[in-house]
Scaffold this motif. Structure first.
Motif, PDB file in Angstrom:
ATOM      1  N   ALA A 115     -10.758  -7.729  -2.391  1.00 52.17           N
ATOM      2  CA  ALA A 115      -9.437  -8.355  -2.284  1.00 52.17           C
ATOM      3  C   ALA A 115      -8.345  -7.421  -2.792  1.00 52.17           C
ATOM      4  O   ALA A 115      -7.276  -7.287  -2.172  1.00 52.17           O
ATOM      5  N   TRP A 116      -8.602  -6.760  -3.931  1.00 53.54           N
ATOM      6  CA  TRP A 116      -7.599  -5.856  -4.497  1.00 53.54           C
ATOM      7  C   TRP A 116      -7.391  -4.625  -3.616  1.00 53.54           C
ATOM      8  O   TRP A 116      -6.279  -4.121  -3.484  1.00 53.54           O
ATOM      9  N   ARG A 180     -12.942 -14.296  -0.397  1.00 53.02           N
ATOM     10  CA  ARG A 180     -12.036 -13.292  -0.970  1.00 53.02           C
ATOM     11  C   ARG A 180     -12.350 -11.901  -0.440  1.00 53.02           C
ATOM     12  O   ARG A 180     -11.445 -11.135  -0.086  1.00 53.02           O
ATOM     13  N   ALA A 181     -13.618 -11.568  -0.408  1.00 54.95           N
ATOM     14  CA  ALA A 181     -14.002 -10.246   0.075  1.00 54.95           C
ATOM     15  C   ALA A 181     -13.646 -10.088   1.559  1.00 54.95           C
ATOM     16  O   ALA A 181     -13.180  -9.023   1.995  1.00 54.95           O
ATOM     17  N   THR A 182     -13.855 -11.151   2.329  1.00 53.37           N
ATOM     18  CA  THR A 182     -13.529 -11.099   3.760  1.00 53.37           C
ATOM     19  C   THR A 182     -12.023 -10.917   3.961  1.00 53.37           C
ATOM     20  O   THR A 182     -11.589 -10.126   4.805  1.00 53.37           O
ATOM     21  N   LEU A 183     -11.231 -11.644   3.159  1.00 47.49           N
ATOM     22  CA  LEU A 183      -9.775 -11.502   3.243  1.00 47.49           C
ATOM     23  C   LEU A 183      -9.348 -10.062   2.924  1.00 47.49           C
ATOM     24  O   LEU A 183      -8.500  -9.486   3.619  1.00 47.49           O
ATOM     25  N   GLY A 184      -9.959  -9.476   1.895  1.00 47.42           N
ATOM     26  CA  GLY A 184      -9.640  -8.099   1.541  1.00 47.42           C
ATOM     27  C   GLY A 184      -9.973  -7.135   2.660  1.00 47.42           C
ATOM     28  O   GLY A 184      -9.197  -6.214   2.968  1.00 47.42           O
ATOM     29  N   LEU A 185     -11.111  -7.355   3.304  1.00 52.51           N
ATOM     30  CA  LEU A 185     -11.516  -6.474   4.402  1.00 52.51           C
ATOM     31  C   LEU A 185     -10.553  -6.601   5.588  1.00 52.51           C
ATOM     32  O   LEU A 185     -10.187  -5.594   6.220  1.00 52.51           O
ATOM     33  N   VAL A 186     -10.148  -7.843   5.879  1.00 54.03           N
ATOM     34  CA  VAL A 186      -9.209  -8.063   6.981  1.00 54.03           C
ATOM     35  C   VAL A 186      -7.858  -7.384   6.681  1.00 54.03           C
ATOM     36  O   VAL A 186      -7.270  -6.724   7.543  1.00 54.03           O
ATOM     37  N   LEU A 187      -7.371  -7.542   5.445  1.00 55.91           N
ATOM     38  CA  LEU A 187      -6.113  -6.913   5.067  1.00 55.91           C
ATOM     39  C   LEU A 187      -6.210  -5.384   5.168  1.00 55.91           C
ATOM     40  O   LEU A 187      -5.261  -4.719   5.607  1.00 55.91           O
TER      41      LEU A 187
END
Length: 289
Positions: A115-116, A180-187
């Motif tokens: 996410a970060w 959260r990890a998926t969101l970070g990867l998408v971003l």
């Protein structure tokens, strides 16, 4: 104006002559940017303190194409500070999750860092996009540097490696809470696409800007042969033309200049303190920053 002031001031008190000269210029100095006013006032004070320079200066002024300050040169500004911040954020995205060259271990696992990483990368790309509108004349990434598109490509490649690393180590992600990890990867993926598109835009805009001969003639620091104005060169070489007694008088005139500008409100107290510590020769040369 300088000659009239000198005739009406005490010839035995050069500092009084400097004060009198600058007092007559206050309305003009207040209309200028603060640092330009410091340069102009300090130069006027030197001409008052070392009278023999006035005839040479007058002749060079007649033959000069500018004011000797090199105003067309790109200087460090808030946009460049923001550029550094964006670059650091972009590098942070890689530093959080890629293995360290020292011990081969990442600072954080993919699950904790994803996410970060995504937020850092998207923030970096967003800042670069926001800065693009005025980038062409900036100091660090102006068109004269010919380096903006290359920097964006490098960031894009680094983030792509981070993306591949995260996908390759996706087994570290908690399969029951992968949001959260998926969101970070998408971003991160969006940031890669954004910085790649920005590299294309920057390359096109630089090509158009460099069609201007003035911009094309500048080197990566914003210098060009056109900057070699005789008046500007004369101010840069001034310290070598002064006798020890004249240099002492010139340095005193610089101190008197800062005193007058601070007292009259042209300079803030903190700026005056900084400028008192600055080499007077640098200010005569045109560098009051």
């Amino acid at each position: 104006m300088t000659d009239r002031v000198l005739r009406n001031s005490d010839p035995g008190d050069p500092e009084a002559a400097v004060h009198a000269e600058l007092t007559t210029r206050l309305s003009e100095l207040r209309r200028q940017p603060r640092l330009d006013a410091v340069v102009e006032a300090s130069r006027a004070a030197v001409l008052v303190s070392v009278p023999r320079l006035r005839s040479v200066h007058a002749r060079l002024t007649r033959n000069s194409t500018g004011d000797g300050r090199g105003a067309s040169r790109a200087r460090w500004g808030a946009r460049d500070t923001a550029t550094v911040a964006a670059l650091l954020l972009g590098l942070l995205a890689a530093g959080l999750v890629l293995p360290s060259p020292r011990n081969g271990r990442p600072a954080l696992g993919v699950d904790e860092a994803a996410a970060w990483v995504g937020l850092s990368a998207i923030a970096s790309a967003s800042i670069f996009w926001l800065l693009e509108r005025g980038r062409l004349t900036s100091f660090l990434l102006g068109a004269h540097t010919r380096g903006a598109a290359r920097l964006y490509v490098v960031l894009g490649v680094v983030w792509t490696l981070v993306f591949a690393y995260m996908v390759g180590n996706w087994d570290e992600v908690d399969r029951f809470e992968p949001a959260r990890a998926t969101l970070g990867l998408v971003l991160l993926g969006i940031a890669v696409a954004g910085i790649t598109a920005l590299a294309v835009v920057a390359r096109r805009r630089d090509r158009v800007a460099l069609a201007d001969p003035v911009t094309a003639a500048k080197d990566e620091w914003g210098h060009s042969e056109a900057d070699a104005d005789p008046l500007r060169q004369w101010w840069a070489a001034l310290p070598s033309k002064l006798t020890p007694a004249e240099r002492l008088a010139a340095d005193r005139s610089y101190g008197a200049t800062i005193d007058v500008l601070e007292r009259e409100g042209v300079l803030r107290a903190r700026d005056a303190r900084r400028l008192r510590r600055k080499n007077a020769a640098a200010v005569w040369r045109g560098d009051a920053g």
